[in-house]
Design an enzyme around this catalytic site. Structure first.
Site, mmCIF file in Angstrom:
data_model
loop_
_atom_site.group_PDB
_atom_site.id
_atom_site.type_symbol
_atom_site.label_atom_id
_atom_site.label_comp_id
_atom_site.label_asym_id
_atom_site.label_seq_id
_atom_site.Cartn_x
_atom_site.Cartn_y
_atom_site.Cartn_z
ATOM 1 N N GLY A 168 0.832 -1.194 0.000
ATOM 2 C CA GLY A 168 0.000 0.000 0.000
ATOM 3 C C GLY A 168 0.867 1.245 0.000
ATOM 4 O O GLY A 168 2.030 1.200 0.422
ATOM 5 N N GLN A 172 2.857 9.786 1.394
ATOM 6 C CA GLN A 172 4.180 9.147 1.269
ATOM 7 C C GLN A 172 4.910 9.539 -0.012
ATOM 8 O O GLN A 172 6.078 9.193 -0.185
ATOM 9 C CB GLN A 172 4.034 7.620 1.339
ATOM 10 C CG GLN A 172 3.593 7.153 2.727
ATOM 11 C CD GLN A 172 3.410 5.647 2.749
ATOM 12 O OE1 GLN A 172 2.406 5.138 2.303
ATOM 13 N NE2 GLN A 172 4.405 4.931 3.266
ATOM 14 N N CYS A 184 6.309 -0.392 6.942
ATOM 15 C CA CYS A 184 5.838 0.816 6.253
ATOM 16 C C CYS A 184 6.970 1.319 5.367
ATOM 17 O O CYS A 184 8.121 1.377 5.817
ATOM 18 C CB CYS A 184 5.457 1.874 7.289
ATOM 19 S SG CYS A 184 4.904 3.426 6.558
ATOM 20 N N LEU A 185 6.649 1.687 4.130
ATOM 21 C CA LEU A 185 7.695 2.140 3.206
ATOM 22 C C LEU A 185 8.366 3.434 3.685
ATOM 23 O O LEU A 185 9.468 3.743 3.264
ATOM 24 C CB LEU A 185 7.118 2.336 1.800
ATOM 25 C CG LEU A 185 6.634 1.058 1.092
ATOM 26 C CD1 LEU A 185 5.979 1.401 -0.240
ATOM 27 C CD2 LEU A 185 7.772 0.064 0.896
ATOM 28 N N HIS A 193 -3.989 0.580 7.782
ATOM 29 C CA HIS A 193 -2.683 1.254 7.780
ATOM 30 C C HIS A 193 -2.710 2.466 6.833
ATOM 31 O O HIS A 193 -2.260 3.557 7.190
ATOM 32 C CB HIS A 193 -1.610 0.233 7.362
ATOM 33 C CG HIS A 193 -0.213 0.774 7.334
ATOM 34 N ND1 HIS A 193 0.770 0.350 8.210
ATOM 35 C CD2 HIS A 193 0.382 1.699 6.529
ATOM 36 C CE1 HIS A 193 1.897 1.001 7.939
ATOM 37 N NE2 HIS A 193 1.688 1.823 6.921
ATOM 38 N N GLU A 194 -3.264 2.268 5.626
ATOM 39 C CA GLU A 194 -3.252 3.343 4.618
ATOM 40 C C GLU A 194 -4.211 4.477 4.987
ATOM 41 O O GLU A 194 -3.867 5.647 4.831
ATOM 42 C CB GLU A 194 -3.580 2.793 3.227
ATOM 43 C CG GLU A 194 -2.573 1.792 2.681
ATOM 44 C CD GLU A 194 -1.120 2.225 2.833
ATOM 45 O OE1 GLU A 194 -0.814 3.419 2.666
ATOM 46 O OE2 GLU A 194 -0.285 1.366 3.132
ATOM 47 N N HIS A 229 -2.660 6.720 7.386
ATOM 48 C CA HIS A 229 -1.752 7.677 6.724
ATOM 49 C C HIS A 229 -2.509 8.907 6.244
ATOM 50 O O HIS A 229 -2.027 10.030 6.366
ATOM 51 C CB HIS A 229 -1.104 7.034 5.489
ATOM 52 C CG HIS A 229 0.194 6.330 5.750
ATOM 53 N ND1 HIS A 229 1.300 6.958 6.280
ATOM 54 C CD2 HIS A 229 0.573 5.040 5.525
ATOM 55 C CE1 HIS A 229 2.306 6.088 6.364
ATOM 56 N NE2 HIS A 229 1.886 4.912 5.920
HETATM 57 ZN ZN ZN Z 1 2.845 3.109 5.822
#
Ligand code: ZN
Length: 185
Positions: free
Chosen positions: A45, A50, A107-108, A149-150, A153
């Site tokens: 995701g 991000q 997480c990226l 999670h997304e 964000h």
């Molecule tokens: Zn993340």
């Protein structure tokens, strides 16, 4: 075009995304870049924050993960999750349901940092698609976790906020280092 992924320490990760009023050419191009960026990074995701845009927009693709199952319903119909990927969700609203279950997450924006996080077992999401349609999604398993999670964000919430204090304490020096690296750029 692959975009640079914003790392922890950049204030945009704490910004609440603005609703998208119209899916114009700029949003289409951003979605295409976000999909390319997520796939290149092997992520499941990616949220607009991000890649430096505080918008209510996220993309997901769990098809590369074989050992963590998901279920998916779109507008009330069962859909094979892999077939429906990638998902592009605009202005998503989430309803959490079911038991909270502990599961591993990364997480990226936090390279090489992983922790177990409690998330609801299944979720319902109402969102708009790139085609301007309203869609209702019900998901469980990995996809439910990724959606939570997304959407976090998009509201400026990060997975470290959901960690228990012991996990966060054990990561504190790595988090400080990452924050410093990001802010020193
Ligand atoms: Zn993340």
């Amino acid at each position: 075009m692959k975009l640079p992924i914003v790392k922890y320490g950049d204030p945009i990760l704490r910004a609440r995304g603005k609703p998208i009023a119209k899916t114009d050419e700029r949003i289409r191009a951003l979605v295409s870049d976000m999909l390319e960026t997520m796939h290149a990074a092997n992520g499941v995701g990616l949220a607009a924050q991000q890649v430096g845009e505080a918008l209510q927009l996220t993309v997901l693709d769990i098809s590369g993960v074989e050992d963590r199952p998901s279920t998916l319903k779109i507008n009330g119909k069962n859909v094979e999750p892999v077939v429906a990927m990638p998902l592009v969700l605009i202005n998503p609203e989430l309803t959490l349901n079911g038991e909270r279950v502990l599961g591993p997450e990364g997480c990226l924006s936090f390279p090489e940092i992983n922790a177990d996080i409690f998330r609801s077992e299944w979720v319902r999401a109402k969102a708009e698609t790139l085609e301007g349609e309203t869609v209702e999604i019900e998901a469980s398993g990995l996809l439910a976790r990724a959606l939570q999670h997304e959407v976090d964000h998009l509201n400026g919430i990060l997975f470290i906020d959901r960690m228990n204090s012991a996990a966060k304490a054990s990561l504190s020096s790595r988090l400080k280092r990452l924050q410093k690296e990001t802010q020193g750029q």
